[in-house]
Enzyme design. Structure first.
Site, PDB file in Angstrom:
ATOM      1  N   TYR A   1       2.603  -5.788 -11.871  1.00 34.43           N
ATOM      2  CA  TYR A   1       2.623  -6.805 -10.968  1.00 34.43           C
ATOM      3  C   TYR A   1       2.951  -8.082 -12.473  1.00 34.43           C
ATOM      4  O   TYR A   1       4.515  -8.427 -12.224  1.00 34.43           O
ATOM      5  CB  TYR A   1       1.355  -8.229 -10.361  1.00 34.43           C
ATOM      6  CG  TYR A   1       1.441  -7.109  -9.008  1.00 34.43           C
ATOM      7  CD1 TYR A   1       2.424  -6.774  -8.390  1.00 34.43           C
ATOM      8  CD2 TYR A   1      -0.060  -7.430  -8.519  1.00 34.43           C
ATOM      9  CE1 TYR A   1       1.872  -5.655  -7.143  1.00 34.43           C
ATOM     10  CE2 TYR A   1      -0.495  -6.681  -7.493  1.00 34.43           C
ATOM     11  CZ  TYR A   1       0.132  -5.970  -6.045  1.00 34.43           C
ATOM     12  OH  TYR A   1       0.013  -5.035  -5.495  1.00 34.43           O
TER      13      TYR A   1
ATOM     14  N   ASN B   1      -9.208  -4.886  -9.879  1.00 34.99           N
ATOM     15  CA  ASN B   1      -8.035  -3.679  -9.810  1.00 34.99           C
ATOM     16  C   ASN B   1      -6.578  -4.312 -10.516  1.00 34.99           C
ATOM     17  O   ASN B   1      -5.555  -4.766 -10.704  1.00 34.99           O
ATOM     18  CB  ASN B   1      -7.346  -4.716  -8.322  1.00 34.99           C
ATOM     19  CG  ASN B   1      -5.920  -3.417  -7.568  1.00 34.99           C
ATOM     20  OD1 ASN B   1      -5.897  -2.660  -9.050  1.00 34.99           O
ATOM     21  ND2 ASN B   1      -5.358  -3.392  -6.580  1.00 34.99           N
TER      22      ASN B   1
ATOM     23  N   GLY C   1       2.947   6.866  -7.789  1.00 38.38           N
ATOM     24  CA  GLY C   1       3.500   7.270  -9.034  1.00 38.38           C
ATOM     25  C   GLY C   1       4.518   7.821  -8.815  1.00 38.38           C
ATOM     26  O   GLY C   1       5.856   7.636  -9.894  1.00 38.38           O
TER      27      GLY C   1
ATOM     28  N   GLU D   1      -3.137 -21.629 -14.186  1.00 39.88           N
ATOM     29  CA  GLU D   1      -2.838 -23.062 -14.103  1.00 39.88           C
ATOM     30  C   GLU D   1      -4.646 -23.039 -13.177  1.00 39.88           C
ATOM     31  O   GLU D   1      -4.613 -23.892 -12.776  1.00 39.88           O
ATOM     32  CB  GLU D   1      -2.149 -22.996 -13.009  1.00 39.88           C
ATOM     33  CG  GLU D   1      -0.587 -23.165 -13.435  1.00 39.88           C
ATOM     34  CD  GLU D   1       0.360 -23.104 -12.192  1.00 39.88           C
ATOM     35  OE1 GLU D   1       0.371 -23.468 -11.470  1.00 39.88           O
ATOM     36  OE2 GLU D   1       1.604 -22.597 -12.051  1.00 39.88           O
TER      37      GLU D   1
ATOM     38  N   GLY E   1       7.200   5.477  -6.683  1.00 42.45           N
ATOM     39  CA  GLY E   1       8.646   4.528  -7.162  1.00 42.45           C
ATOM     40  C   GLY E   1       8.416   4.285  -5.704  1.00 42.45           C
ATOM     41  O   GLY E   1       9.294   2.691  -5.860  1.00 42.45           O
ATOM     42  N   ILE E   2       7.145   4.336  -5.328  1.00 43.32           N
ATOM     43  CA  ILE E   2       7.487   3.410  -3.658  1.00 43.32           C
ATOM     44  C   ILE E   2       6.780   2.399  -3.059  1.00 43.32           C
ATOM     45  O   ILE E   2       7.546   1.475  -2.733  1.00 43.32           O
ATOM     46  CB  ILE E   2       6.930   4.943  -2.742  1.00 43.32           C
ATOM     47  CG1 ILE E   2       7.239   5.988  -2.322  1.00 43.32           C
ATOM     48  CG2 ILE E   2       6.642   3.831  -0.938  1.00 43.32           C
ATOM     49  CD1 ILE E   2       6.316   7.168  -1.932  1.00 43.32           C
ATOM     50  N   GLY E   3       6.314   1.972  -4.380  1.00 45.40           N
ATOM     51  CA  GLY E   3       6.009   0.618  -4.370  1.00 45.40           C
ATOM     52  C   GLY E   3       5.879  -0.532  -4.951  1.00 45.40           C
ATOM     53  O   GLY E   3       6.084  -1.622  -4.463  1.00 45.40           O
TER      54      GLY E   3
ATOM     55  N   TYR F   1       0.515  -1.244  -0.400  1.00 42.24           N
ATOM     56  CA  TYR F   1      -0.166  -0.217   0.502  1.00 42.24           C
ATOM     57  C   TYR F   1       0.726   1.311   0.109  1.00 42.24           C
ATOM     58  O   TYR F   1       1.382   1.616   0.729  1.00 42.24           O
ATOM     59  CB  TYR F   1      -0.940   0.192   0.888  1.00 42.24           C
ATOM     60  CG  TYR F   1      -1.678   1.137   1.342  1.00 42.24           C
ATOM     61  CD1 TYR F   1      -2.662   1.778   0.190  1.00 42.24           C
ATOM     62  CD2 TYR F   1      -1.711   2.030   2.052  1.00 42.24           C
ATOM     63  CE1 TYR F   1      -3.611   2.676   0.427  1.00 42.24           C
ATOM     64  CE2 TYR F   1      -2.443   3.291   2.019  1.00 42.24           C
ATOM     65  CZ  TYR F   1      -3.560   3.437   1.688  1.00 42.24           C
ATOM     66  OH  TYR F   1      -3.808   4.472   0.716  1.00 42.24           O
ATOM     67  N   VAL F   2       0.263   2.234  -0.715  1.00 44.20           N
ATOM     68  CA  VAL F   2       1.019   3.957  -1.001  1.00 44.20           C
ATOM     69  C   VAL F   2       0.176   4.630  -1.264  1.00 44.20           C
ATOM     70  O   VAL F   2      -1.029   4.272  -1.467  1.00 44.20           O
ATOM     71  CB  VAL F   2       2.117   3.665  -2.371  1.00 44.20           C
ATOM     72  CG1 VAL F   2       2.782   5.456  -2.241  1.00 44.20           C
ATOM     73  CG2 VAL F   2       2.999   2.916  -1.889  1.00 44.20           C
TER      74      VAL F   2
END
Length: 177
Positions: free
Chosen positions: A145, A138, A107, A157, A109-111, A100-101
């Site tokens: 990711y 989401n 935007g 899978e 780069g923290i996440g 979470y940020v």
């Protein structure tokens, strides 16, 4: 504008002022995930579970200097909460429960840095994989990711995550000898 930030693991001496996920962060995350009524855990339980003799989770915190604090006055602007799991097929694993940020700090780069840092912990601990779940609606997070190399196991899978909680968990536990 990019804001300078630091990452750290909160210690027991910091638990009251800087423990993350703190009350405001976990509520913000629940609202973002469209599940505000699901937050049932207290700050006291978070402290006990994260700072006891055998912690149930680990947490990496992103903090900005006072001069860059949030509109609400917070310096803790993000966190990654993770814990260890085990696969009988692969061995040691890390599960990232939360990334979470705060919206005003996204935007920058923290996440990405928080997630990469959890991945580094996984490799340092010789874990075979980093796992997480993302809500089906989401798409920005799922795309993020996947852009970093994650696989969508539901598509690839056919895995489904299932859960027992509340009365279902109680009922199942009563079937044990």
């Amino acid at each position: 504008m990019s804001t300078k930030y630091n990452l750290f693991y909160p210690t027991q001496s910091q638990e009251n002022s800087q423990l993350s996920p703190s009350t405001y962060n976990k509520k913000e995350l629940a609202v973002y995930e469209k599940m505000p009524d699901q937050v049932k855990i207290s700050h006291k339980e978070l402290v006990k579970d994260g700072f006891g003799p055998n912690p149930f989770y680990h947490c990496l915190v992103a903090e900005v200097p006072e001069e860059h604090r949030s509109k609400e006055g917070h310096t803790t602007v993000g966190y990654a909460l993770y814990f260890y799991t085990y696969s009988t097929w692969k061995g040691r694993c890390v599960y990232m429960e939360d990334l979470y940020v705060m919206p005003e700090f996204r935007g920058q780069g923290i996440g990405k840095t928080l997630m990469a840092s959890v991945a580094k912990v996984a490799t340092e601990q010789q874990c075979a994989r980093l796992q997480l779940a993302v809500l089906d609606w989401n798409k920005p997070s799922l795309d993020f990711y996947i852009s970093k190399g994650a696989q969508d196991l539901t598509d690839n899978e056919g895995w489904h995550f299932v859960r027992f909680d509340g009365a279902a968990l109680d009922k199942l536990s009563q079937e044990a000898p």
